[in-house]
Scaffold this motif. Structure first.
Motif, PDB file in Angstrom:
ATOM      1  N   ILE A 297       0.837  -1.205   0.000  1.00  0.00           N
ATOM      2  CA  ILE A 297       0.000   0.000   0.000  1.00  0.00           C
ATOM      3  C   ILE A 297       0.867   1.249   0.000  1.00  0.00           C
ATOM      4  N   THR A 298       2.032   1.177   0.632  1.00  0.00           N
ATOM      5  CA  THR A 298       2.958   2.317   0.613  1.00  0.00           C
ATOM      6  C   THR A 298       3.478   2.544  -0.791  1.00  0.00           C
ATOM      7  N   LEU A 299       3.802   1.482  -1.498  1.00  0.00           N
ATOM      8  CA  LEU A 299       4.296   1.622  -2.868  1.00  0.00           C
ATOM      9  C   LEU A 299       3.219   2.147  -3.815  1.00  0.00           C
ATOM     10  N   VAL A 300       1.999   1.638  -3.689  1.00  0.00           N
ATOM     11  CA  VAL A 300       0.952   2.074  -4.614  1.00  0.00           C
ATOM     12  C   VAL A 300       0.595   3.545  -4.404  1.00  0.00           C
ATOM     13  N   SER A 301       0.827   4.045  -3.196  1.00  0.00           N
ATOM     14  CA  SER A 301       0.488   5.442  -2.924  1.00  0.00           C
ATOM     15  C   SER A 301       1.674   6.392  -3.103  1.00  0.00           C
ATOM     16  N   ALA A 302       2.836   5.861  -3.476  1.00  0.00           N
ATOM     17  CA  ALA A 302       4.022   6.695  -3.682  1.00  0.00           C
ATOM     18  C   ALA A 302       3.959   7.360  -5.057  1.00  0.00           C
ATOM     19  N   PRO A 303       4.513   8.548  -5.180  1.00  0.00           N
ATOM     20  CA  PRO A 303       4.567   9.193  -6.499  1.00  0.00           C
ATOM     21  C   PRO A 303       5.286   8.289  -7.497  1.00  0.00           C
TER      22      PRO A 303
ATOM     23  N   LEU B 230      18.608   1.358  -5.187  1.00  0.00           N
ATOM     24  CA  LEU B 230      17.614   0.601  -5.939  1.00  0.00           C
ATOM     25  C   LEU B 230      16.238   1.201  -5.733  1.00  0.00           C
ATOM     26  N   LEU B 231      15.436   1.155  -6.777  1.00  0.00           N
ATOM     27  CA  LEU B 231      14.027   1.512  -6.674  1.00  0.00           C
ATOM     28  C   LEU B 231      13.227   0.237  -6.486  1.00  0.00           C
ATOM     29  N   VAL B 232      12.155   0.347  -5.738  1.00  0.00           N
ATOM     30  CA  VAL B 232      11.252  -0.767  -5.508  1.00  0.00           C
ATOM     31  C   VAL B 232       9.884  -0.339  -6.008  1.00  0.00           C
ATOM     32  N   GLY B 233       9.226  -1.198  -6.761  1.00  0.00           N
ATOM     33  CA  GLY B 233       7.896  -0.890  -7.266  1.00  0.00           C
ATOM     34  C   GLY B 233       7.044  -2.140  -7.376  1.00  0.00           C
ATOM     35  N   LEU B 234       5.744  -1.927  -7.444  1.00  0.00           N
ATOM     36  CA  LEU B 234       4.806  -3.040  -7.607  1.00  0.00           C
ATOM     37  C   LEU B 234       4.905  -3.629  -9.004  1.00  0.00           C
ATOM     38  N   THR B 235       4.722  -4.922  -9.098  1.00  0.00           N
ATOM     39  CA  THR B 235       4.558  -5.574 -10.392  1.00  0.00           C
ATOM     40  C   THR B 235       3.058  -5.567 -10.714  1.00  0.00           C
ATOM     41  N   PRO B 236       2.678  -5.859 -11.955  1.00  0.00           N
ATOM     42  CA  PRO B 236       1.242  -5.985 -12.260  1.00  0.00           C
ATOM     43  C   PRO B 236       0.557  -7.025 -11.355  1.00  0.00           C
ATOM     44  N   GLN B 237       1.241  -8.140 -11.094  1.00  0.00           N
ATOM     45  CA  GLN B 237       0.695  -9.156 -10.187  1.00  0.00           C
ATOM     46  C   GLN B 237       0.558  -8.583  -8.773  1.00  0.00           C
ATOM     47  N   GLY B 238       1.538  -7.802  -8.337  1.00  0.00           N
ATOM     48  CA  GLY B 238       1.491  -7.189  -7.018  1.00  0.00           C
ATOM     49  C   GLY B 238       0.329  -6.223  -6.890  1.00  0.00           C
ATOM     50  N   LEU B 239       0.090  -5.441  -7.931  1.00  0.00           N
ATOM     51  CA  LEU B 239      -1.040  -4.515  -7.909  1.00  0.00           C
ATOM     52  C   LEU B 239      -2.362  -5.278  -7.853  1.00  0.00           C
TER      53      LEU B 239
ATOM     54  N   ILE C 148       6.635  -7.444  -6.002  1.00  0.00           N
ATOM     55  CA  ILE C 148       7.380  -6.211  -6.239  1.00  0.00           C
ATOM     56  C   ILE C 148       8.638  -6.547  -7.013  1.00  0.00           C
ATOM     57  N   GLU C 149       9.242  -5.518  -7.586  1.00  0.00           N
ATOM     58  CA  GLU C 149      10.505  -5.708  -8.281  1.00  0.00           C
ATOM     59  C   GLU C 149      11.449  -4.581  -7.927  1.00  0.00           C
ATOM     60  N   ARG C 150      12.719  -4.904  -8.014  1.00  0.00           N
ATOM     61  CA  ARG C 150      13.773  -3.921  -7.767  1.00  0.00           C
ATOM     62  C   ARG C 150      14.394  -3.545  -9.103  1.00  0.00           C
TER      63      ARG C 150
ATOM     64  N   VAL D 168      11.382  -6.625   1.377  1.00  0.00           N
ATOM     65  CA  VAL D 168      11.543  -6.493  -0.075  1.00  0.00           C
ATOM     66  C   VAL D 168      11.949  -7.825  -0.683  1.00  0.00           C
ATOM     67  N   ASP D 169      12.874  -8.534  -0.048  1.00  0.00           N
ATOM     68  CA  ASP D 169      13.307  -9.844  -0.566  1.00  0.00           C
ATOM     69  C   ASP D 169      12.128 -10.813  -0.648  1.00  0.00           C
ATOM     70  N   ARG D 170      11.336 -10.898   0.422  1.00  0.00           N
ATOM     71  CA  ARG D 170      10.191 -11.830   0.436  1.00  0.00           C
ATOM     72  C   ARG D 170       9.183 -11.477  -0.655  1.00  0.00           C
ATOM     73  N   LEU D 171       8.856 -10.196  -0.777  1.00  0.00           N
ATOM     74  CA  LEU D 171       7.851  -9.784  -1.763  1.00  0.00           C
ATOM     75  C   LEU D 171       8.379  -9.907  -3.194  1.00  0.00           C
ATOM     76  N   ALA D 172       9.676  -9.703  -3.390  1.00  0.00           N
ATOM     77  CA  ALA D 172      10.263  -9.872  -4.721  1.00  0.00           C
ATOM     78  C   ALA D 172      10.253 -11.349  -5.116  1.00  0.00           C
ATOM     79  N   LYS D 173      10.533 -12.236  -4.162  1.00  0.00           N
ATOM     80  CA  LYS D 173      10.531 -13.679  -4.453  1.00  0.00           C
ATOM     81  C   LYS D 173       9.150 -14.167  -4.871  1.00  0.00           C
ATOM     82  N   THR D 174       8.105 -13.534  -4.340  1.00  0.00           N
ATOM     83  CA  THR D 174       6.743 -13.950  -4.706  1.00  0.00           C
ATOM     84  C   THR D 174       6.225 -13.202  -5.929  1.00  0.00           C
TER      85      THR D 174
END
Length: 174
Positions: A65-71, A116-125, A104-106, A95-101
């Motif tokens: 939710i923090t990532l989706v609400s970030a600029p 590194l930037l971290v952002g949601l993947t389409p699957q994450g969204l 999110i991606e770095r 970040v490691d756990r969410l990237a493995k699933t």
């Protein structure tokens, strides 16, 4: 028989000998206890429901939710840690756990080749949007549905008065 800590089973403790320093008033104690109990109850049920329905808990939900609400939908790992109030090792583990699933991606930060930037993947969204249904249902069922619009407005005003920025600030922590 006494232990090295000085505690003896069955021995009476003289609580009057060490009174509580500067105790809360009944109103202060009620407000504090109520906030803690509400938070604990809602978070416990959110954790249970998110894990059962979506395979991730409140902490992961908070990162998403923090990532989706970030600029731009991305943050540096450092910014993400600050906004989630996580230590550098804590945010790295999340970040490691969410990237493995695949949620999110770095990627390299074009503004700074070292971070590194971290952002949601389409699957994450998609998974976040599904989890938001659960999140809203739990919070409404345990708390918000019992309050009128006037109550909700007043509660927000009270939180803002108690801790300026807690409601009005777009980023947390303040």
């Amino acid at each position: 028989m006494s232990s090295s800590s000085g505690f003896e089973a069955g021995a009476a403790l003289d609580l009057d000998a060490a009174p509580e320093p500067d105790p809360f008033t009944p109103a202060e104690f009620g407000a504090w206890r109520g906030m803690l109990r509400v938070q604990a109850t809602v978070l416990r049920e959110l954790e249970r429901a998110l894990l059962a329905d979506h395979g991730f808990g409140v902490d992961a939900y908070g990162v998403l939710i923090t990532l989706v609400s970030a600029p731009g939908g991305t943050l540096t790992i450092g910014e993400l840690g600050e906004r989630r109030n996580l230590s550098p090792s804590g945010v790295s583990r999340s970040v490691d756990r969410l990237a493995k699933t695949g949620l999110i991606e770095r990627s390299a930060n074009p503004a700074d080749g070292r971070s590194l930037l971290v952002g949601l993947t389409p699957q994450g969204l998609a998974r976040l949007r599904a989890a938001q249904v659960t999140h809203h249902k739990v919070v409404r069922g345990l708390l918000l549905d019992r309050l009128s619009e006037r109550d909700l407005s007043r509660l927000g005003d009270l939180w803002e008065k108690a801790m300026p920025g807690s409601v009005s600030s777009p980023a947390w922590p303040l």
